[in-house]
Design a protein around this motif. Structure first.
Motif, short mmCIF file in Angstrom:
data_model
loop_
_atom_site.label_atom_id
_atom_site.label_comp_id
_atom_site.label_asym_id
_atom_site.label_seq_id
_atom_site.Cartn_x
_atom_site.Cartn_y
_atom_site.Cartn_z
N GLU A 120 -66.16 2.10 -0.87
CA GLU A 120 -66.98 3.51 -0.66
C GLU A 120 -65.95 4.78 -0.44
OE1 GLU A 120 -69.91 2.99 -1.47
OE2 GLU A 120 -70.49 1.04 -1.04
N ARG A 121 -66.93 5.78 -0.56
CA ARG A 121 -66.15 7.10 -0.10
C ARG A 121 -66.05 7.20 1.43
NH1 ARG A 121 -65.16 6.25 -4.64
NH2 ARG A 121 -66.08 7.84 -6.48
N VAL A 122 -65.06 6.46 1.93
CA VAL A 122 -64.72 6.70 3.49
C VAL A 122 -63.21 7.07 3.52
CG1 VAL A 122 -66.43 5.01 4.10
CG2 VAL A 122 -64.20 4.30 3.58
N ASP A 123 -62.83 7.35 4.78
CA ASP A 123 -61.32 7.79 5.23
C ASP A 123 -60.70 6.87 6.33
OD1 ASP A 123 -62.97 8.71 7.23
OD2 ASP A 123 -61.83 10.48 7.27
N VAL A 124 -61.04 5.55 6.30
CA VAL A 124 -60.46 4.66 7.46
C VAL A 124 -59.65 3.47 6.89
CG1 VAL A 124 -62.31 5.37 8.98
CG2 VAL A 124 -62.65 3.49 7.68
N HIS A 125 -59.63 3.38 5.63
CA HIS A 125 -59.04 2.09 5.06
C HIS A 125 -57.60 2.27 4.47
CE1 HIS A 125 -60.52 5.41 2.20
NE2 HIS A 125 -59.25 4.95 1.47
N GLN A 126 -56.96 1.13 4.44
CA GLN A 126 -55.58 1.04 3.81
C GLN A 126 -55.76 0.66 2.27
OE1 GLN A 126 -56.40 -1.19 6.77
NE2 GLN A 126 -55.70 0.71 7.84
N VAL A 127 -56.76 0.19 1.91
CA VAL A 127 -56.90 -0.34 0.50
C VAL A 127 -58.14 0.05 0.12
CG1 VAL A 127 -57.06 -2.33 -1.31
CG2 VAL A 127 -55.55 -2.39 0.64
N THR A 128 -58.49 0.85 -1.19
CA THR A 128 -59.68 1.11 -1.71
C THR A 128 -59.75 0.47 -3.34
OG1 THR A 128 -61.21 2.91 -2.04
CG2 THR A 128 -58.83 3.19 -2.55
N THR A 129 -60.78 0.03 -3.73
CA THR A 129 -61.06 -0.25 -5.05
C THR A 129 -62.12 0.64 -5.66
OG1 THR A 129 -60.72 -2.84 -4.42
CG2 THR A 129 -61.73 -2.32 -6.58
N PHE A 130 -61.74 1.06 -6.92
CA PHE A 130 -62.51 2.02 -7.74
C PHE A 130 -63.08 1.08 -8.70
CE2 PHE A 130 -62.57 6.60 -7.83
CZ PHE A 130 -62.06 7.01 -6.54
N ARG A 143 -56.34 9.99 -0.99
CA ARG A 143 -55.42 10.47 0.08
C ARG A 143 -54.92 9.50 0.96
NH1 ARG A 143 -55.99 13.09 4.66
NH2 ARG A 143 -57.92 13.47 3.92
N VAL A 144 -56.17 8.96 1.86
CA VAL A 144 -56.07 8.03 3.04
C VAL A 144 -55.48 6.59 2.54
CG1 VAL A 144 -57.23 6.70 4.64
CG2 VAL A 144 -57.73 9.16 4.16
N ALA A 145 -55.65 6.11 1.37
CA ALA A 145 -55.38 4.78 0.95
C ALA A 145 -53.67 4.57 0.70
CB ALA A 145 -56.25 4.39 -0.67
N HIS A 146 -53.42 3.38 1.27
CA HIS A 146 -52.14 2.93 0.80
C HIS A 146 -51.77 2.45 -0.69
CE1 HIS A 146 -51.75 2.11 5.34
NE2 HIS A 146 -51.83 3.17 5.09
N ARG A 147 -52.95 1.91 -0.92
CA ARG A 147 -52.98 1.24 -2.52
C ARG A 147 -54.43 1.48 -2.79
NH1 ARG A 147 -48.66 0.23 -1.35
NH2 ARG A 147 -47.29 -1.69 -2.21
N ILE A 148 -54.40 1.76 -4.07
CA ILE A 148 -55.83 2.27 -4.91
C ILE A 148 -55.90 1.11 -6.27
CG2 ILE A 148 -57.01 3.90 -6.38
CD1 ILE A 148 -54.92 5.94 -4.92
N LEU A 167 -48.64 -6.36 0.47
CA LEU A 167 -47.71 -5.09 0.24
C LEU A 167 -48.31 -3.88 1.07
CD1 LEU A 167 -47.56 -5.33 -3.63
CD2 LEU A 167 -45.62 -5.78 -2.05
N SER A 168 -49.66 -3.74 1.21
CA SER A 168 -50.00 -2.53 2.13
C SER A 168 -49.66 -2.75 3.74
CB SER A 168 -51.52 -2.44 2.04
OG SER A 168 -52.18 -1.42 2.68
N MET A 169 -49.68 -4.12 4.06
CA MET A 169 -49.33 -4.29 5.52
C MET A 169 -47.76 -4.16 5.78
SD MET A 169 -52.15 -7.29 6.35
CE MET A 169 -51.78 -7.36 8.09
N SER A 170 -47.05 -4.25 4.67
CA SER A 170 -45.65 -4.16 4.80
C SER A 170 -45.31 -2.74 5.17
CB SER A 170 -44.96 -4.63 3.65
OG SER A 170 -45.13 -3.85 2.56
N GLY A 171 -46.13 -1.68 4.87
CA GLY A 171 -45.80 -0.41 5.21
C GLY A 171 -45.31 0.39 4.13
#
Length: 350
Positions: free
Chosen positions: A91-101, A134-139, A343-347
């Motif tokens: 969804e359109r939030v800003d608290v995530h590390q991974v987002t799926t389109f 912008r917020v996501a580590h992975r899209i 990968l996302s959690m590895s930083g």
């Protein structure tokens, strides 16, 4: 791993919702701890997954609804801190590390005339979409088409894009192999949003085919028959308007799936047909076109002449054998996300 998924409706209620529903359940089966933050759960809550319903809201205006849902998610996370949990949003939030389109970026509005871009609605939709990226580590795009669109409209975030993680498909009905009579056959069209999915073109293709195949039928699944009956004003039989069906039993009967969509982020009906060993003829505007091999059917340019579409459908009706079985399990999808989470959690790429 500990994973939180964010989705407004949790349950198999639509394409995106089915995707989240299946992935979260498979992640739980793989031994991960899974929570879901949603507006509401639309089905019985699955065992082993903690589902937190944040309450329903007015759906209009849509941009405000999205904004309010995001604020409720933030408020819940502040009240219930989740250290060590990875957050995967749909969804359109800003608290995530991974987002799926799951659909095309709203930024395509930039290609429209200026007077269609000047509004609070457009400004807020663009703001929330850019913030999400912008917020996501992975899209994670759910198809090659969505990947290309995101890279085009947001080149500054293209380095965050993963390989597409396309939907899985549940094993279900399988079409009994059979030869189609020279004068007949059944073409299937599936889709509620019939204009975007190309029903007028499908009707034209079938009408031309009926000149050589007088017993040919076109079955239309999805739209209300009152909305589309006018497309058959010149027909004397040869079609069925079946309305919406929640099952896929029609795949036992149809001889080819025709999906000449103008725009289709993925197109689950295509993979479902291939999983039932039904040949397909689809446009190159479908995300699932990337999974269509020459043995499974045909992919045509959306702007191809109608006669080319007619020939392609006729070729599939005349094929001597069934296409290969298409297999993509939801466990495979979940396992691909495991790699992305690691990968996302590895930083990397923060």
């Amino acid at each position: 791993m500990k994973i939180i998924h964010i989705v407004r409706r949790y349950g198999p209620a639509g394409g995106m919702e089915r995707y989240v529903w299946e992935v979260t359940r498979e992640l739980a089966k793989l031994g991960h701890e899974v929570q879901v933050l949603c507006e509401r759960c639309v089905t019985e809550k699955p065992q082993g997954i903690a589902v937190h319903e944040l309450g329903t809201m007015a759906y209009r205006p849509r941009w405000l609804y999205y904004w309010r849902f995001g604020r409720r998610v933030e408020k819940w996370l502040r009240a219930h801190p989740q250290p060590g949990w990875l957050i995967h949003s749909h969804e359109r939030v800003d608290v995530h590390q991974v987002t799926t389109f799951h659909g095309p970026p709203f930024a395509s509005v930039r290609d429209k005339p200026w007077w269609k871009r000047i509004s609070l609605r457009v400004a807020m939709q663009l703001y929330m979409e850019r913030r999400e990226l912008r917020v996501a580590h992975r899209i994670v795009p759910n198809s090659e088409i969505i990947s290309r669109q995101l890279a085009h409209y947001y080149p500054e975030y293209a380095h965050k894009l993963t390989q597409p993680v396309v939907p899985g498909v549940l094993p279900g009905v399988v079409r009994t192999p059979r030869s189609v009579s020279a004068g007949g056959g059944i073409i299937g069209f599936v889709g509620r949003e019939w204009q975007r999915k190309g029903l007028p073109l499908a009707v034209e293709i079938a009408a031309q085919l009926r000149r050589e195949r007088p017993q040919l039928e076109l079955w239309v699944i999805g739209p209300d028959e009152r909305e589309v009956r006018h497309l058959f004003a010149d027909w004397q039989g040869g079609y069925r308007l079946l309305g919406w069906r929640s099952d896929v039993e029609h795949l036992r009967e149809i001889d080819v799936l025709l999906h000449p969509a103008k725009a289709e982020p993925y197109g689950m009906v295509i993979s479902e047909a291939m999983a039932a060993q039904v040949p397909v003829v689809v446009s190159d505007a479908c995300g699932a076109a990337a999974q269509v091999t020459a043995e499974s059917g045909a992919v045509l340019p959306l702007g191809a002449d109608t006669t080319i579409w007619v020939e392609a459908v006729d070729t599939q009706l005349r094929r001597p054998s069934a296409p290969p079985l298409f297999v993509r399990s939801w466990r495979e999808v979940a396992q691909e996300y495991e790699t992305i989470y690691q990968l996302s959690m590895s930083g990397e790429m923060k």
